[in-house]
Motif scaffolding. Structure first.
Motif, PDB file in Angstrom:
ATOM      1  N   GLU A  42      32.738  52.930  53.567  1.00 43.36           N
ATOM      2  CA  GLU A  42      31.823  51.735  53.491  1.00 43.36           C
ATOM      3  C   GLU A  42      30.907  50.766  53.922  1.00 43.36           C
ATOM      4  O   GLU A  42      29.689  50.380  53.043  1.00 43.36           O
ATOM      5  CB  GLU A  42      33.343  50.263  54.595  1.00 43.36           C
ATOM      6  CG  GLU A  42      34.745  51.015  54.228  1.00 43.36           C
ATOM      7  CD  GLU A  42      35.637  49.914  54.674  1.00 43.36           C
ATOM      8  OE1 GLU A  42      34.629  48.999  56.238  1.00 43.36           O
ATOM      9  OE2 GLU A  42      36.775  49.865  54.807  1.00 43.36           O
ATOM     10  N   GLN A  76      34.306  51.861  47.628  1.00 42.35           N
ATOM     11  CA  GLN A  76      34.809  50.670  48.711  1.00 42.35           C
ATOM     12  C   GLN A  76      33.190  49.750  49.555  1.00 42.35           C
ATOM     13  O   GLN A  76      33.780  49.415  50.624  1.00 42.35           O
ATOM     14  CB  GLN A  76      35.653  51.255  49.587  1.00 42.35           C
ATOM     15  CG  GLN A  76      37.264  51.492  49.247  1.00 42.35           C
ATOM     16  CD  GLN A  76      37.765  50.401  49.066  1.00 42.35           C
ATOM     17  OE1 GLN A  76      38.209  49.798  49.282  1.00 42.35           O
ATOM     18  NE2 GLN A  76      38.564  50.220  47.512  1.00 42.35           N
ATOM     19  N   GLN A  78      30.370  48.215  51.592  1.00 38.29           N
ATOM     20  CA  GLN A  78      29.877  47.344  51.926  1.00 38.29           C
ATOM     21  C   GLN A  78      28.966  47.023  52.011  1.00 38.29           C
ATOM     22  O   GLN A  78      28.045  45.820  52.241  1.00 38.29           O
ATOM     23  CB  GLN A  78      31.392  46.691  52.595  1.00 38.29           C
ATOM     24  CG  GLN A  78      32.661  46.323  51.891  1.00 38.29           C
ATOM     25  CD  GLN A  78      33.228  45.889  53.471  1.00 38.29           C
ATOM     26  OE1 GLN A  78      32.798  45.297  53.933  1.00 38.29           O
ATOM     27  NE2 GLN A  78      34.825  46.525  53.477  1.00 38.29           N
ATOM     28  N   LYS A 100      32.724  45.747  45.958  1.00 33.48           N
ATOM     29  CA  LYS A 100      32.529  45.310  47.601  1.00 33.48           C
ATOM     30  C   LYS A 100      31.072  44.762  48.436  1.00 33.48           C
ATOM     31  O   LYS A 100      31.480  44.562  49.722  1.00 33.48           O
ATOM     32  CB  LYS A 100      33.522  45.783  48.412  1.00 33.48           C
ATOM     33  CG  LYS A 100      35.292  45.794  47.869  1.00 33.48           C
ATOM     34  CD  LYS A 100      35.874  46.895  48.074  1.00 33.48           C
ATOM     35  CE  LYS A 100      37.240  46.683  48.001  1.00 33.48           C
ATOM     36  NZ  LYS A 100      38.568  46.860  48.988  1.00 33.48           N
ATOM     37  N   ARG A 102      28.395  43.630  50.160  1.00 34.04           N
ATOM     38  CA  ARG A 102      27.576  42.800  51.018  1.00 34.04           C
ATOM     39  C   ARG A 102      26.037  42.363  51.408  1.00 34.04           C
ATOM     40  O   ARG A 102      25.457  41.783  51.862  1.00 34.04           O
ATOM     41  CB  ARG A 102      28.318  42.268  51.986  1.00 34.04           C
ATOM     42  CG  ARG A 102      29.804  41.948  51.176  1.00 34.04           C
ATOM     43  CD  ARG A 102      30.849  40.818  50.582  1.00 34.04           C
ATOM     44  NE  ARG A 102      31.983  40.817  49.993  1.00 34.04           N
ATOM     45  CZ  ARG A 102      32.175  41.299  48.269  1.00 34.04           C
ATOM     46  NH1 ARG A 102      31.507  41.284  47.405  1.00 34.04           N
ATOM     47  NH2 ARG A 102      32.925  40.477  47.920  1.00 34.04           N
TER      48      ARG A 102
END
Length: 123
Positions: A42, A76, A78, A100, A102
């Motif tokens: 992530e 995954q 982020q 995903k 961000r």
């Protein structure tokens, strides 16, 4: 001693890893082969650190100069931090498939141009 190179299978066996922090090393490249073993990743942190007021570089990132399509197995992701590296080139489609994502930091590099399509596929 600072990490300079990693074999493509260096991260094998870390399938559950969600955070990979390798700032303050001397890595010159990051490949899809290295990241393919991290399907749940992530956060990828390879950047430098700045003072709280943002005016001073406390630690350097790495020496990565180029980013290509290396995130094919990391849907995954982020957070990606490549700040304070030596990035000169980002290839079109580098971040494709990272739905995903961000937060992306590319500051304090040697980029002069970001090509059309570099962020294609992001929402």
């Amino acid at each position: 001693v600072k990490l300079e190179t990693m074999h493509g299978d260096s991260l094998r066996g870390l399938k559950q890893l969600k955070l990979l922090a390798m700032s303050e090393n001397q890595l010159t490249e990051l490949s899809a082969a290295m990241l393919r073993h991290l399907p749940l990743l992530e956060q990828l942190l390879l950047g430098g650190k700045r003072s709280e007021d943002g005016t001073r570089l406390i630690s350097a990132g790495n020496f990565i100069t180029e980013l290509g399509a290396i995130f094919g197995h990391n849907e995954q992701l982020q957070v990606i931090d490549f700040s304070s590296n030596w990035l000169r080139k980002i290839h079109p489609g580098t971040f494709a498939g990272l739905k995903k994502l961000r937060w992306l930091s590319l500051g304090s590099n040697k980029l002069t141009t970001i090509p059309a399509g570099a962020f294609q596929g992001l929402e």
